[in-house]
Design a protein around this motif. Sequence first.
Motif, PDB file in Angstrom:
ATOM      1  N   SER A   1      -2.356   5.186   3.183  1.00  0.00           N
ATOM      2  CA  SER A   1      -1.887   5.331   1.595  1.00  0.00           C
ATOM      3  C   SER A   1      -2.968   5.677   0.909  1.00  0.00           C
ATOM      4  O   SER A   1      -2.809   6.431   0.090  1.00  0.00           O
ATOM      5  CB  SER A   1      -1.118   3.928   1.346  1.00  0.00           C
ATOM      6  OG  SER A   1       0.045   3.647   2.209  1.00  0.00           O
ATOM      7  N   TYR A   2      -4.232   4.853   0.863  1.00  0.00           N
ATOM      8  CA  TYR A   2      -5.040   5.030   0.120  1.00  0.00           C
ATOM      9  C   TYR A   2      -5.915   6.322   0.150  1.00  0.00           C
ATOM     10  O   TYR A   2      -6.138   7.176  -1.168  1.00  0.00           O
ATOM     11  CB  TYR A   2      -6.049   4.081  -0.021  1.00  0.00           C
ATOM     12  CG  TYR A   2      -5.489   2.608  -0.357  1.00  0.00           C
ATOM     13  CD1 TYR A   2      -4.505   2.456  -1.300  1.00  0.00           C
ATOM     14  CD2 TYR A   2      -6.131   1.512   0.428  1.00  0.00           C
ATOM     15  CE1 TYR A   2      -3.972   1.316  -1.515  1.00  0.00           C
ATOM     16  CE2 TYR A   2      -5.630   0.340   0.174  1.00  0.00           C
ATOM     17  CZ  TYR A   2      -4.705   0.033  -1.129  1.00  0.00           C
ATOM     18  OH  TYR A   2      -3.942  -1.148  -1.390  1.00  0.00           O
ATOM     19  N   PHE A   3      -5.849   6.944   1.243  1.00  0.00           N
ATOM     20  CA  PHE A   3      -6.563   8.341   1.621  1.00  0.00           C
ATOM     21  C   PHE A   3      -5.447   9.329   1.058  1.00  0.00           C
ATOM     22  O   PHE A   3      -5.994  10.203   0.471  1.00  0.00           O
ATOM     23  CB  PHE A   3      -6.887   8.382   3.080  1.00  0.00           C
ATOM     24  CG  PHE A   3      -7.620   9.882   3.208  1.00  0.00           C
ATOM     25  CD1 PHE A   3      -8.954  10.020   2.907  1.00  0.00           C
ATOM     26  CD2 PHE A   3      -6.870  10.912   3.771  1.00  0.00           C
ATOM     27  CE1 PHE A   3      -9.762  10.985   3.186  1.00  0.00           C
ATOM     28  CE2 PHE A   3      -7.673  11.963   3.778  1.00  0.00           C
ATOM     29  CZ  PHE A   3      -8.888  12.275   3.711  1.00  0.00           C
ATOM     30  N   SER A   4      -4.285   9.043   1.304  1.00  0.00           N
ATOM     31  CA  SER A   4      -3.322  10.098   0.978  1.00  0.00           C
ATOM     32  C   SER A   4      -3.317  10.299  -0.818  1.00  0.00           C
ATOM     33  O   SER A   4      -3.280  11.400  -1.136  1.00  0.00           O
ATOM     34  CB  SER A   4      -1.972   9.752   1.273  1.00  0.00           C
ATOM     35  OG  SER A   4      -1.761   9.809   2.572  1.00  0.00           O
ATOM     36  N   LEU A   5      -3.592   9.056  -1.316  1.00  0.00           N
ATOM     37  CA  LEU A   5      -3.777   9.102  -2.644  1.00  0.00           C
ATOM     38  C   LEU A   5      -4.973   9.748  -3.367  1.00  0.00           C
ATOM     39  O   LEU A   5      -4.854  10.594  -4.333  1.00  0.00           O
ATOM     40  CB  LEU A   5      -3.981   7.626  -3.344  1.00  0.00           C
ATOM     41  CG  LEU A   5      -2.694   6.910  -3.631  1.00  0.00           C
ATOM     42  CD1 LEU A   5      -3.056   5.442  -4.080  1.00  0.00           C
ATOM     43  CD2 LEU A   5      -1.463   7.428  -4.296  1.00  0.00           C
ATOM     44  N   ILE A   6      -6.056   9.714  -2.402  1.00  0.00           N
ATOM     45  CA  ILE A   6      -7.076  10.357  -3.064  1.00  0.00           C
ATOM     46  C   ILE A   6      -7.050  11.933  -2.822  1.00  0.00           C
ATOM     47  O   ILE A   6      -7.437  12.707  -3.764  1.00  0.00           O
ATOM     48  CB  ILE A   6      -8.442  10.150  -2.011  1.00  0.00           C
ATOM     49  CG1 ILE A   6      -8.687   8.434  -2.433  1.00  0.00           C
ATOM     50  CG2 ILE A   6      -9.466  11.022  -2.377  1.00  0.00           C
ATOM     51  CD1 ILE A   6      -9.958   7.951  -1.340  1.00  0.00           C
TER      52      ILE A   6
ATOM     53  N   PRO B   1       0.856  -1.402  -0.050  1.00  0.00           N
ATOM     54  CA  PRO B   1      -0.044   0.159   0.180  1.00  0.00           C
ATOM     55  C   PRO B   1       1.009   1.320   0.007  1.00  0.00           C
ATOM     56  O   PRO B   1       0.498   2.006  -0.751  1.00  0.00           O
ATOM     57  CB  PRO B   1      -0.922  -0.186   1.157  1.00  0.00           C
ATOM     58  CG  PRO B   1      -0.631  -1.630   1.621  1.00  0.00           C
ATOM     59  CD  PRO B   1       0.433  -2.087   1.070  1.00  0.00           C
TER      60      PRO B   1
ATOM     61  N   MET C   1       2.059   1.543  -3.633  1.00  0.00           N
ATOM     62  CA  MET C   1       1.073   2.159  -4.545  1.00  0.00           C
ATOM     63  C   MET C   1       0.977   3.629  -4.168  1.00  0.00           C
ATOM     64  O   MET C   1       0.809   4.408  -5.229  1.00  0.00           O
ATOM     65  CB  MET C   1      -0.233   1.258  -4.108  1.00  0.00           C
ATOM     66  CG  MET C   1      -0.152  -0.099  -4.567  1.00  0.00           C
ATOM     67  SD  MET C   1      -1.569  -0.859  -4.551  1.00  0.00           S
ATOM     68  CE  MET C   1      -2.973   0.076  -5.483  1.00  0.00           C
ATOM     69  N   GLU C   2       1.013   4.005  -2.800  1.00  0.00           N
ATOM     70  CA  GLU C   2       0.719   5.577  -2.380  1.00  0.00           C
ATOM     71  C   GLU C   2       1.800   6.372  -3.256  1.00  0.00           C
ATOM     72  O   GLU C   2       1.758   7.189  -3.904  1.00  0.00           O
ATOM     73  CB  GLU C   2       0.906   5.533  -1.171  1.00  0.00           C
ATOM     74  CG  GLU C   2       0.702   7.142  -0.491  1.00  0.00           C
ATOM     75  CD  GLU C   2       1.112   7.221   0.886  1.00  0.00           C
ATOM     76  OE1 GLU C   2       1.616   8.478   1.340  1.00  0.00           O
ATOM     77  OE2 GLU C   2       1.225   6.323   1.355  1.00  0.00           O
TER      78      GLU C   2
ATOM     79  N   ALA D   1      -2.817   0.297   4.832  1.00  0.00           N
ATOM     80  CA  ALA D   1      -3.626   0.577   3.628  1.00  0.00           C
ATOM     81  C   ALA D   1      -4.442   1.952   3.670  1.00  0.00           C
ATOM     82  O   ALA D   1      -4.519   2.577   2.656  1.00  0.00           O
ATOM     83  CB  ALA D   1      -4.609  -0.631   3.465  1.00  0.00           C
TER      84      ALA D   1
END
Length: 481
Positions: free
Chosen positions: A421-426, A276, A279-280, A418
Amino acid sequence: MWFHRREQNEAGEKSGRSFGLIREGSRIDRLFDRQFGSTMFDWRQIFSMLIPLIMDSFFVSLMSMLSTAMISSSSQESVSAVSLVTPLYMMIYAVFNAISAGGTVVVAQFKGRGEEEKMKLAAGQLMLATPLSAIVACIVLVTFSNPLVHLMYNGMEEAVLVKAEQYLIGIAISMIFLAVYMSGFAVFRGLGETKICLRLTVIINLLHFVASFVFINLMRLDILGSVLSLNLARVVGGFAAVWMLLSPRSILRVQARHIFHVDWTILKEVFRIGVPFGMEQVFMNGGTMLVQVYMAKLGTVSVAANAVANSAFMLLYAAPIAACNLAVTVVGQCIGAKDKALARRYGKSMIVLCTGLVVLSLLILMPLMPFVLKLYGAPDETLSLIYVVLGISAVCMPFFWPSSNGMPYVMRAAGDAAFSSYFSLITMWVIRVGLGYLAAIPMGFGLPGVWMTMCLEWAVRTAVFWKRFQGEKWLAHYKEV
């Protein structure tokens, strides 16, 4: 736990000598003990790990800044080429950086549990997996360097694109040696052996600086000189990391059987935490690359100003990022010892420490910034733009940078990689890329608009990450392997 306690006692004795100026029982001693002391660490151990990390981070930032200044002194085209390539390179670099980050957490958790053999196995898996991923990445970047650069930055001056392609090929090759170095660095950071990390940093960065001076300033090799110095430094750094892990005098004494025996259980946990994050980093650097694409429409002055400002900004967060890295070691070891309450307490303490270091860095370094920026030899038009964007970041940084950037390290140390990482991407793609484009181009704010949206991104992440931290979900991801 015997191994862990023995190491903590030895560290306590050393740290007690290191902080002899603060008298035991004094007001400062009691204050630090309340904030950072526990049954697992005392405040002297925390600071004995922190100080080498700060020196490490400052050294990296300073060497990077000086190297950028050397390239900038060659030409605006050169510094623009480096600025354009960096996000693309960082997208690939993020893959094996993620493996290292996951390995640091796993090693820290094994250290908390006192399992020495599993620490060696984790170190061996890192030394195998990280360089292999770097070799694959190198092949991709070298093979497609020309179409990648010309496709993404079509419209830039041809002189900039030619230098960008040369730089991309050179740093792609250097990644293989950097991956070896990073695997050793990740292990020592997980163990809390930050003084060894500092030695590795001094070796690779000082050599890079000296070689850059020779190749760029004396021999006038421009981009080629930067590439040569980077490869030389990373080759030496890689060999030094291997020696420090495999030497009979090593603190861990990793052996060949730990490296060439694939332990899928450990690797799965490393990847569970690291993927994660990887991916970020990949998509965040992809977003940064898109920012560079639309920033190219603002002209070479804006691209160069952004490159120099980012380089100088690294000095401002050099000390705070050390506290973030320390959080992985400290919180990870607490999680490994199955003390969730202590992990939460140290998570808060690390953010407090990070905030204090942000304020201190701004107070010390912002008045020195005019002298720092002279090193780059930038024209007055570029300098004025740099001052504007650094001023924007300095206003927002104490309030939002520590939590927005430090809290993911805390949660990742507990295995909760996860969500952050995913929230940082958004937030990256919606705010910095999307709103950044609107602010920079249609609304006409230019480069300052991009930096203002970056501050907004920090604010949103701060609110959401603190909400997550106050709950229990981030503590429910630890898996014993």
